[in-house]
Design an enzyme around this catalytic site. Structure first.
Site, PDB file in Angstrom:
ATOM      1  N   TYR A 105      -0.646   8.394  16.475  1.00  0.00           N
ATOM      2  CA  TYR A 105      -1.312   7.395  17.183  1.00  0.00           C
ATOM      3  C   TYR A 105      -1.380   6.227  16.397  1.00  0.00           C
ATOM      4  O   TYR A 105      -2.356   5.940  15.555  1.00  0.00           O
ATOM      5  CB  TYR A 105      -2.644   7.923  17.812  1.00  0.00           C
ATOM      6  CG  TYR A 105      -3.374   6.890  18.585  1.00  0.00           C
ATOM      7  CD1 TYR A 105      -2.776   6.166  19.415  1.00  0.00           C
ATOM      8  CD2 TYR A 105      -4.709   6.659  17.984  1.00  0.00           C
ATOM      9  CE1 TYR A 105      -3.606   5.200  20.238  1.00  0.00           C
ATOM     10  CE2 TYR A 105      -5.446   5.720  18.915  1.00  0.00           C
ATOM     11  CZ  TYR A 105      -4.757   4.962  19.935  1.00  0.00           C
ATOM     12  OH  TYR A 105      -5.634   4.127  20.375  1.00  0.00           O
ATOM     13  N   ASP A 149       2.360   7.633  20.403  1.00  0.00           N
ATOM     14  CA  ASP A 149       2.162   6.229  20.957  1.00  0.00           C
ATOM     15  C   ASP A 149       2.208   5.084  19.671  1.00  0.00           C
ATOM     16  O   ASP A 149       1.379   5.280  18.702  1.00  0.00           O
ATOM     17  CB  ASP A 149       0.648   6.205  21.540  1.00  0.00           C
ATOM     18  CG  ASP A 149       0.169   5.061  22.241  1.00  0.00           C
ATOM     19  OD1 ASP A 149       0.924   3.850  21.920  1.00  0.00           O
ATOM     20  OD2 ASP A 149      -0.937   4.740  22.571  1.00  0.00           O
ATOM     21  N   HIS A 255      -1.218   6.345  30.136  1.00  0.00           N
ATOM     22  CA  HIS A 255      -0.056   6.626  29.854  1.00  0.00           C
ATOM     23  C   HIS A 255       0.605   7.561  30.545  1.00  0.00           C
ATOM     24  O   HIS A 255      -0.162   8.749  30.823  1.00  0.00           O
ATOM     25  CB  HIS A 255      -0.204   7.196  28.328  1.00  0.00           C
ATOM     26  CG  HIS A 255      -0.519   5.921  27.148  1.00  0.00           C
ATOM     27  ND1 HIS A 255       0.392   5.535  26.327  1.00  0.00           N
ATOM     28  CD2 HIS A 255      -1.645   5.441  27.077  1.00  0.00           C
ATOM     29  CE1 HIS A 255      -0.180   4.422  25.519  1.00  0.00           C
ATOM     30  NE2 HIS A 255      -1.636   4.443  25.896  1.00  0.00           N
TER      31      HIS A 255
END
Length: 264
Positions: A105, A149, A255
């Site tokens: 992340y 991500d 998302h």
């Protein structure tokens, strides 16, 4: 075959039922989650056992960030890449069937694309620089997946409006160049974009601000699955998919999950 998914879940405890539904419908074998927003002892382990993903690696943090890998198959240890200077829970690693999986992340970077004026943006660039240095020293033939991500949409057709978004953090020229440098350092294949070439528009994130995300259609492709040169030949052709219908579910994450299949 190994089906790998990445998904910024934006609170795993809040959306654990959606995770179970997605895993059942998609047949996912390894699920890389970001923004789990809980400590390791708060993670809903029983629910993941019930959905057939009992093998877990969790990097938790109270209230913020947090990453996890959940697998149908046993997990072996893999090197954890300590590239976050702030000590956030932003990386977790596992080895499944001989494939090293690094789940990230990466910081969003705030609103101002200036390292001197914006410490958050400087942190994002520093994270990428450290990760790029790690990948530059790797054996590219080792089977490796970078998932997560990445908070950068690289291509002109990975954003809803290239000209406008070029001034917005997530698609600025500096960020795109930084992402490409990381990709080149490890010789990585961007599986989704390689299988669904431009000029097809792709997105995996849509803001909560839009009442109807499809109508406003202002998406960004922030979520990625990359493979090392030693693993790319094992990627199953036409297997990459962004599950955008999940974004239509009640109280979804902003998302959508992204999947690919490996013939390993």
């Amino acid at each position: 075959m190994l089906r790998i998914a990445t998904w910024n879940i934006n609170s795993v405890r809040l959306r654990v039922d959606q995770v179970a539904r997605f895993v059942a419908e998609s047949g996912t074998d390894v699920l890389c989650l970001q923004e789990i927003k809980c400590l390791e002892d708060q993670f809903p382990r029983a629910a993941f056992e019930a959905m057939g993903l009992p093998h877990l690696k969790i990097g938790g943090q109270k209230g913020w960030h947090g990453v996890a890998i959940a697998s149908r198959k046993p997990i072996a240890e893999a090197p954890r890449l300590d590239v976050c200077r702030e000590g956030h829970a932003r990386c977790v690693a596992a080895d499944v069937d001989g494939v090293e999986i690094q789940n990230f992340y990466i910081p969003a970077g705030g609103d101002v694309a200036d390292r001197k004026l914006n410490p958050k943006f400087d942190h994002k660039m520093d994270f990428y620089e450290r990760l790029t240095a790690e990948m530059a020293g790797r054996d590219q033939q080792r089977p490796l997946v970078l998932a997560g991500d990445f908070n950068i949409a690289p291509g002109e057709n990975d954003v809803w409006n290239h000209r406008y978004m070029s001034k917005i953090v997530s698609h600025t020229p500096l960020e795109v160049e930084t992402l490409r440098r990381l990709q080149a350092a490890g010789g990585f294949a961007d599986v989704v974009r390689d299988q669904i070439p431009e000029p097809v528009k792709l997105a995996s994130w849509w803001s909560y601000r839009a009442a109807d995300f499809r109508k406003s259609n202002r998406g960004l492709r922030l979520d990625h699955l990359w493979t090392s040169p030693g693993l790319t030949p094992a990627v199953v052709p036409a297997s990459a998919r962004i599950h955008d219908t999940v974004r239509e579910w009640t109280q979804p994450s902003d998302h959508a999950p992204v999947t690919m299949d490996l013939d390993v």
